[in-house]
Structures are given as C-alpha cells and as structure tokens.
Enzyme design. Structure first.
Site, PDB file in Angstrom:
ATOM      1  N   ASN A 837       0.720  -1.209   0.251  1.00 33.81           N
ATOM      2  CA  ASN A 837       0.006   0.014  -0.110  1.00 33.81           C
ATOM      3  C   ASN A 837       0.673   1.164  -0.086  1.00 33.81           C
ATOM      4  O   ASN A 837       0.351   2.447  -0.496  1.00 33.81           O
ATOM      5  CB  ASN A 837      -0.711   0.251   1.180  1.00 33.81           C
ATOM      6  CG  ASN A 837      -1.992  -1.159   1.127  1.00 33.81           C
ATOM      7  OD1 ASN A 837      -2.828  -1.085   0.304  1.00 33.81           O
ATOM      8  ND2 ASN A 837      -1.939  -2.032   2.236  1.00 33.81           N
ATOM      9  N   TYR A 838       1.999   1.134   0.534  1.00 39.72           N
ATOM     10  CA  TYR A 838       2.670   2.532   0.869  1.00 39.72           C
ATOM     11  C   TYR A 838       4.228   2.773   0.078  1.00 39.72           C
ATOM     12  O   TYR A 838       4.430   3.760  -0.293  1.00 39.72           O
ATOM     13  CB  TYR A 838       2.907   2.628   2.362  1.00 39.72           C
ATOM     14  CG  TYR A 838       1.779   2.921   3.133  1.00 39.72           C
ATOM     15  CD1 TYR A 838       0.960   3.802   2.921  1.00 39.72           C
ATOM     16  CD2 TYR A 838       1.177   1.912   3.893  1.00 39.72           C
ATOM     17  CE1 TYR A 838      -0.234   3.899   3.635  1.00 39.72           C
ATOM     18  CE2 TYR A 838       0.182   1.918   4.461  1.00 39.72           C
ATOM     19  CZ  TYR A 838      -0.597   3.236   4.529  1.00 39.72           C
ATOM     20  OH  TYR A 838      -1.878   3.512   5.281  1.00 39.72           O
ATOM     21  N   LEU A 839       4.459   1.609  -0.500  1.00 42.10           N
ATOM     22  CA  LEU A 839       5.757   1.746  -1.300  1.00 42.10           C
ATOM     23  C   LEU A 839       5.731   1.698  -2.745  1.00 42.10           C
ATOM     24  O   LEU A 839       5.132   0.733  -3.330  1.00 42.10           O
ATOM     25  CB  LEU A 839       6.861   0.549  -0.778  1.00 42.10           C
ATOM     26  CG  LEU A 839       7.146   0.564   0.636  1.00 42.10           C
ATOM     27  CD1 LEU A 839       8.010  -0.658   0.843  1.00 42.10           C
ATOM     28  CD2 LEU A 839       7.835   1.738   1.099  1.00 42.10           C
TER      29      LEU A 839
END
Length: 879
Positions: A837-839
């Site tokens: 989700n974030y990288l």
C-alpha cells in the site's frame, strides 16, 4: 537467534550486524545513533527524512506498560512569551457537561487507509449503531472506493499478456482514486513466469520455481532472431490478447461513466448448514442439550473456537451468549431446557467433533484432495470473472462471507456477536442493462437489480454487526485497481513539488496567534514527520483507537528538554509508543494545548480531519493527510535503499538490504505484528538445517583431507565446525537413516502399485530387504567414521570437484545465516502492508534491475499481478 552463539562460531560469523530497532542512521531516544545528545535541531535535518520510529525502543525490549494517567510534568519554562500564546479567532464556547465531562464534537469521518485487510471487516461507509430491528438504510449512491482484499490476494493470478493491439476503449478520468476507467490489467512476460509460492509466512522473498530444460529451450528459441513461423504466430496471438491500459494516452473524459457493458454471475453464497451427527451434543449443566439446527449452528460457531484466545475473552463470551440466547428464544431446545447461564454450557463435545473432522480431512489421500479441489474450482469458476466492455476481468471478493462470530480487530466492543447468514434478499446487484440477470446459488431473489455505470461495484449488502456496507469489486490485478494505485503513487510523487512550501507554511503557523491555525500546523508537523494517520473520533460502540487529530491529552507526555512521548492505540488497536525529540516550538505548543485540560480531553480540540484535508486541498489539488503517509514511506524507502553500498554483495546480502529498508518503513508506519506462535519452532528448524549444511561440509572436508593431505594447511578448509558435537552428529545420522528407510519403503510400495496396475507381478519382500540392508550398511560406515576425521564417498570425486562442492556449501551456509537473521529481525514487523500500500512498486522494480535481483525474489505472485504497470520503468527511475 539470540542465545545461540555457538551457531555463529569461527568463520561463519554473521556477515551483517543485526540492526537496532530504530534502523541505521535513524535517531534513538537520545537524539542520535550512538546515544549522545544531538545539538542539531529537527529543522536542520533533511526535509525528506521524517521523524522516524527509530526513537522507539528496541523491539527485543518490552514496551513500558500503558499508563495513560500521567503526572503533570514540571517544565523548564514557567511562562510563555507573547508569541507563544495564540489568540482564538473565534473562541470556542465551553461545551455543556455531561456526567462531568465535556461533550466532544464528532467530525466527519475520513476515508480509511489502503491497508490490506479483509473486505468483510473493512469500513466502506460511515459506521452506524446496530439497528434493533436488524435493518439498515440502503447504501448511499456514490462512487465507493475500490479496495484490495488481503484474503483474495492469495487467489489472484497473473492475467495473460498482450502488446495492447486491441483497440482501446475511451474511458473517463477523475481526480478521485476510485473514479478511474475499467480496463484489463495484464502482466508482462516476466510476470507470467511460474513463481514458487511463499513457504514462510514471515518472509516476503518468495523463490522462483526451477524451469525445466524444455521451458528453457523454448525460451531460447523464442529469443532467437530466427524464429520459426509456428513460434511467431503463437507469440502474436498472445500479444493480441492483452490490453496494456498503462500505455494508452487518450483523453479520459470526466469520469461520470465507468463502463459501457457489464456481465457477471453475481456472488457465491456459502453452502447451507449441515447438522452434526445426532450422537454429538453439547452439554448444559452436565446433561446433553438437544438443539434444533438453527441453534446448533450458532453453538457450533463457538464450539469450533473453544481453544482460541477469543473464547478466553470476557467481552467475546458475553456478546456471544447474548446473541445465542436470542436465537434460543426463537429456536428453543427440543427438550425444553432453559439455557440461562453461560458457565453451565459445555461445548467440548462439539469442539472434539470438529477437530476430528479436521484430522480426517488432513488424512485424505492426494487423489481425494485433488478431487475436492477440482469440485471447488468448478463451482467457483463462473463467479471469478466478469465481462467488462467486452473484456474479461477478474473479480476480487466474489464469495459471500459465511455466518459466524464477529472477531473484530483489537479490543472491539462488539466481538463475539453473531454475523447473520447473508441471503439474496439482502443483496443489490449492479449489472449492464442488456446483461442477463444472474441466478443466485441458493433459494431467493435479489433485493434489487440496478444498472448504474457511474460506480464500480458489482454487488452490495449491509452487514448486521456494524451496519457497514459491503461491496464486491474487481480484483487487485484489475485495470481499475491498477489505475487507482498508479494515480495514488503519482499523487504522492507530486507532493514532492509542493512539500517545501507546505512545510514552510505550517512552520510559520506554529507561532500563529490563532489557536486553530497553530493546532492545525502542529498536527500537520506530526502527520508529516511521524507518518501518523489523520484519525477520526470513534463512537461508543467502536474500539478506542485514535490518530493524530483525535489524540487526547493522556496520549501525549512532555519530557524536558524537548521530548514528546506518544502512547496510544492506533488502527486495529495496535499500540503506538514513540519517544521523539522535537523542535522547541512544537514542545511549547503541546504544553499550551494541554493547559487547563483533563487527560481525556482532545489535544487538538480545534482541528478536525475534514477541516485539515480541506486546508491541504487548497495547497495542492487532491492532497489529503494520508498522501503524506504514502509520500514519506516511499521517499524514506528510496533513501534507505540508495544508502546501501551493494557492490560485490551476494544475492542474499542484497535481499537482506532490501528487507532491512522495508522493515524501517514498516516501523515508521507502525506496521507491527505479534511474534508468530511458531517463530521459535521455525527458528529451531532453521538452526538444525544450518548445522546439517555444516555437517555436509565437514564430511566433504574429511574426504578431501584423505585424498589431499596438503589441503589441511589451507585456511579455507582446515577450521573445524565447533558447533557440531558428537551427540548432535549421532542424532543427525539417525534422523538421516530414518528418512532413507522411509524413502526406500515408499518407493517400493509405489513401484508395486504401478506393477499391479500394469497387470504384472509385484516385487518380492526380499527386494525391499536388500535395499534396507544397503541403507544399514551405509550408516554403519558413517558410525565408524565418527570422531576419526576421515570419510569416504560411495563414488569417488576428483580433488577439484570436492573443493568446488565445499566452496558451494560455504556460500550456502553464509546465505542461510543471513536468511535466519532476516527472519528473526522481522518477527514483530509486518512487511507486506507497506509493500502493498505505501511503497511505490517502481522503486522496487528499478532497484531489482539495477542490482540484478530477480523481481520474483521480492514480489510474490500476487504483487506481480497487482503492479504490472510498474514493470517497464528505467533502471535509474527514482521516486
């Protein structure tokens, strides 16, 4: 790992030191890496480096117990200057007291983060109280956010590839993440390679399957300039099957219309309840309780969980019993027994029956398991895909969750309540106007059939616990989700252009005379530097979890000269504990915000998530608080990878460097997990395997010395394995012997089965006896060699081959030790959430290409399917 010092003796010492919990180059609680007081203020640090979770105490050390009622600290400054006391543009009137406490305003709830979690437990609509009549309002007609389902990711498979020769369909574009056109997601050729399924739940580095010689030969032929006509035709056909939406550059429209045609088969309902055998009954007050199927099914839900942590939880038991009594009132025991006390209920007979059934299922033969899987696959096949604008797309969560007991996340006040069986009458189907209406696989009619092409969900219903709206979306690897992901990361990259001005603005507002502006600036500082979630106010029937905007005074403690201690429960009731060194102005502001407030009063009483996001949107189009989280995670990850010097590093050292950076980001984002129950057992198995490799190397060394005595003087080979004592060697050889005997017996039985199937006579028992005698002879030889430092092989090898084999084993030992270090350090960190989700996946692809690391070592099959659009970036691409 700790405590097993013998394992890393001699030349097998770890190649990389075990990093501290706060990571390399990140501050500790005292301000710098070596524990000395830093005299560089936070404002002097790199703007792209957030205040990290590095200040958190080592994960090997227990966190201090949560004690939110803290004593009022004594500060160095007795009074503030004029600049430190903000004025209120519109002073807040004291809220009327209720039960001695001020009522808190409830801000509008912000969209939740894109963390991977079960679709069945994700909030897609605002939470409501549980309706007494069990009914809920119809879902609002809006573009529901598409979210990936962690449970469905295991089922996701890479789709076929194409070169995009099919004509692109013009579709609409919107600034919102979930208003992107539907187009088919497809993986590139590399993504379609067979990848070995991850064996270790704690590891994020799946290994690719070995390719057969035939496959390699076919790949070599296809890569050759002189391709055969047949091979060329096959490749062209494959290319024509895929539409690469990420390579299209057409005008997208305004996003009003999401699709033209849509066909699907609805949702798959779970099978009906099958009563357990009549001789299996739970007991009440020591007497068998004869229950009708409806009541027995609910009792079975609890019975199956009897030895889990949930069944030991008082809230869970209380809620379950309340709901079960309601069911019993409607479907009472057949013998008229009145069930009034939970303590008198004995679910043990049910539990034992379910455990026995599990054991039976595990003991099925391979052929029987294949038949069951085949039947399951055939049942699900038509529900797994839909036809969208003439293209086949995979559906994500097409299965309706079966009834059961609600478990919730963390300390959820409703855990234990009964999740009702969902029926067709509860579900609204969304489908194309001219498409055939799907027929449910259980009796009943759909609640409603609509044809709304401005939304992307295929079906929706409302669950009975929290009255949340559930949606069926396309799979994570679909074009819709792919475009949503790409836009999300592009939005985070765009923030790089504005971040300096945004930081300058909120830094100036830290001294604002307007209290609301000063509070907003301070909250933005924490969201930016600590990657905190924005947070929302929770209702009384929800878990007491908070984010930045909903922090209470009890969650933040000041410690001179300029440290702030955060201690609260974040998303999913995961504790966030962090001691951070902050700028002097931030320290002063928090002190001012806490003055004349009770511990349970809001710290930022003039800031709401909605207001904060509105302010951010004015600074950059589409900017919300959660974009900071994606931005900080990705840019920190890029920086950590760039800091690693990997020239000459082995593959495992490169993988460890990647996972280390991944861990640091996961710690920054507070993606914790409890240590797996099987971790110690898993580490013990790895230690045994390590010694087994050393044993093999030792035997080869002894063979080498017998053939070439001069090799004893070579430092590469002359050092003994100090952690292989005689007792362990004897035990290991006995284990090897048992495995060889079992292997011989299985081979003998399989050969006889084949002979009988071919109508031939099976082998006589004497054949097996001869084989077992040969095994006994081999291990008698090994027993005689113990302690002699001499060894022989069944088949002689030349000296150079022995040296080559020993060197390979040495490399294996070093690589395996690095794997052990990597697994042990990641036991309390969830790497997958940030990776999903974030990288930005393009960071990983570019890094793999630059460092010659197979992408399959980093991305699982699911992620290869989810991020096909990231595969074509240049090697020098940076976030």
């Amino acid at each position: 790992m700790s405590g097993d010092s013998a394992m890393f003796s001699d030349d097998e010492r770890p190649l990389a030191p075990k990093p501290t919990a706060n990571g390399s180059g990140l501050k500790n609680g005292n301000g710098n890496a070596n524990g000395q007081q830093s005299d560089v203020s936070m404002s002097d640090a790199d703007d792209d480096v957030p205040l990290s979770q590095a200040t958190r105490k080592s994960r090997q050390d227990p966190l201090p117990p949560r004690n939110l009622k803290r004593k009022k600290p004594v500060y160095a400054e007795s009074s503030s200057s004029e600049d430190d006391v903000p004025l209120a543009s519109s002073p807040a009137k004291p809220a009327p007291k209720a039960n001695g406490r001020a009522k808190k305003s409830k801000p509008v709830k912000e969209e939740s983060d894109d963390d991977a979690q079960s679709q069945s437990e994700r909030e897609v609509a605002p939470k409501k109280r549980r309706a007494p009549n069990g009914k809920a309002k119809a879902p609002p007609k809006k573009k529901a956010k598409e979210e990936s389902d962690a449970s469905d990711e295991e089922d996701a498979k890479p789709l076929k590839k194409t070169n995009g020769r099919k004509k692109a369909v013009k579709q609409a574009e919107s600034d919102d993440e979930d208003s992107k056109p539907l187009k088919k997601v497809a993986a590139k050729a590399r993504a379609t390679k067979k990848v070995k399924k991850e064996e270790d739940s704690g590891s994020d580095t799946p290994k690719p399957k070995k390719r057969s010689a035939k496959v390699k030969e076919e790949e070599a032929v296809s890569a050759s300039p002189a391709k055969g006509k047949k091979g060329k035709k096959k490749e062209d056909d494959e290319e024509e099957d895929v539409f690469k939406w990420w390579e299209q550059h057409e005008a997208q429209g305004d996003g009003t219309e999401r699709w033209q045609t849509l066909e699907h088969h609805g949702v798959l309902f779970p099978p009906p309840y099958v009563p357990i055998p009549s001789n299996i009954k739970m007991k009440y007050n020591g007497v068998d309780l004869d229950l009708p199927p409806e009541a027995e099914e609910v009792a079975g839900f609890y019975g199956a969980m009897l030895e889990t942590d949930h069944a030991q939880d008082a809230t869970f038991n209380k809620n379950f019993f309340e709901d079960w009594k309601r069911v019993l009132a409607k479907y009472p025991p057949c013998d008229g027994t009145q069930v009034t006390k939970f303590e008198l209920c004995d679910f043990r007979p049910m539990f034992e029956y379910f455990e026995a059934e599990k054991a039976k299922k595990k003991s099925l033969s391979g052929e029987e398991k294949k038949q069951l899987k085949k039947a399951k696959d055939e049942l699900e096949a038509k529900y797994m895909t839909c036809v969208l604008d003439g293209r086949k797309e995979k559906i994500g969560n097409f299965r309706v969750e079966p009834p059961g007991l609600f478990r919730g996340r963390g300390e959820h006040p409703k855990k234990g309540y009964l999740k009702n069986r969902v029926r067709p009458e509860d579900i609204t189907i969304n489908i194309g106007k001219d498409a055939p209406i799907p027929v449910p696989n259980m009796p009943g009619k759909w609640k409603k059939v609509i044809h709304d092409n401005t939304v992307t969900w295929l079906a929706t219903w409302t669950e009975n616990i929290n009255q949340n709206h559930k949606y069926v979306f396309l799979a994570a690897g679909s074009s819709l989700k792919g475009q949503s992901d790409m836009q999300k990361f592009e939005k985070a990259r765009e923030l790089k252009k504005h971040i300096d001005k945004i930081r300058l603005d909120y830094t100036e507002d830290l001294k604002s005379k307007v209290m609301a502006d000063r509070q907003r600036a301070t909250a933005m500082y924490f969201i930016d530097k600590l990657a905190l979630r924005a947070g929302n106010e929770k209702g009384e029937d929800e878990a007491d979890t908070v984010g930045c905007c909903s922090l209470r005074c009890e969650h933040v403690t000041l410690e001179n000269p300029n440290f702030i201690i955060f201690d609260f429960l974040g998303k999913d009731s995961i504790r966030y504990y962090n001691k951070v060194e902050v700028e002097a102005q931030i320290f002063k502001n928090i002190r001012i915000f806490k003055e004349n407030k009770e511990p349970d009063d809001n710290l930022f009483d003039r800031v709401t998530t909605t207001g904060l996001n509105k302010h951010l949107t004015s600074q950059m189009k589409g900017l919300t608080a959660k974009v900071f989280r994606t931005f900080n995670a990705s840019i920190t990850f890029q920086r950590l990878l760039d800091e690693e010097e990997l020239k000459g590093a082995t593959l495992q050292e490169r993988l460890n460097a990647y996972n280390k950076a991944n861990r640091m980001v996961a710690i920054l984002c507070n993606h914790q997990r409890s240590t797996p129950k099987t971790h110690d057992q898993s580490m013990e198995k790895m230690r045994y395997k390590l010694r087994s490799l050393k044993y093999d190397r030792m035997k080869l060394r002894h063979v080498l010395f017998s053939q070439e005595p001069k090799a004893k003087k070579n430092k590469k080979y002359n050092e003994e394995e100090s952690d292989l004592d005689e007792d362990w060697i004897e035990e290991h050889e006995e284990n090897l012997k048992a495995k060889e005997i079992e292997k011989a017996e299985k081979k003998f039985a399989k050969e006889n089965e084949k002979l009988e199937a071919d109508g031939k006579k099976p082998h006589k028992d004497s054949v097996l006896k001869e084989r077992l005698a040969a095994v006994e002879e081999d291990f008698e030889r090994l027993a005689k060699e113990r302690g002699t430092k001499k060894a022989t092989l069944k088949k002689d090898r030349p000296t150079d081959k022995l040296e080559e084999a020993i060197d390979k084993l040495t490399d294996k030992v070093k690589a395996f030790k690095l794997q052990m270090i990597d697994r042990d350090e990641g036991k309390e960190v969830a790497l997958s959430t940030s990776k999903i989700n974030y990288l930005d996946p393009r960071i990983t692809v570019a890094w793999c290409n630059t460092n010659d690391v197979p992408i399959e070592k980093i991305f699982s099959k699911t992620l290869l399917t989810k991020f096909p659009w990231a595969r074509g970036v240049e090697n020098d691409w940076k976030f």
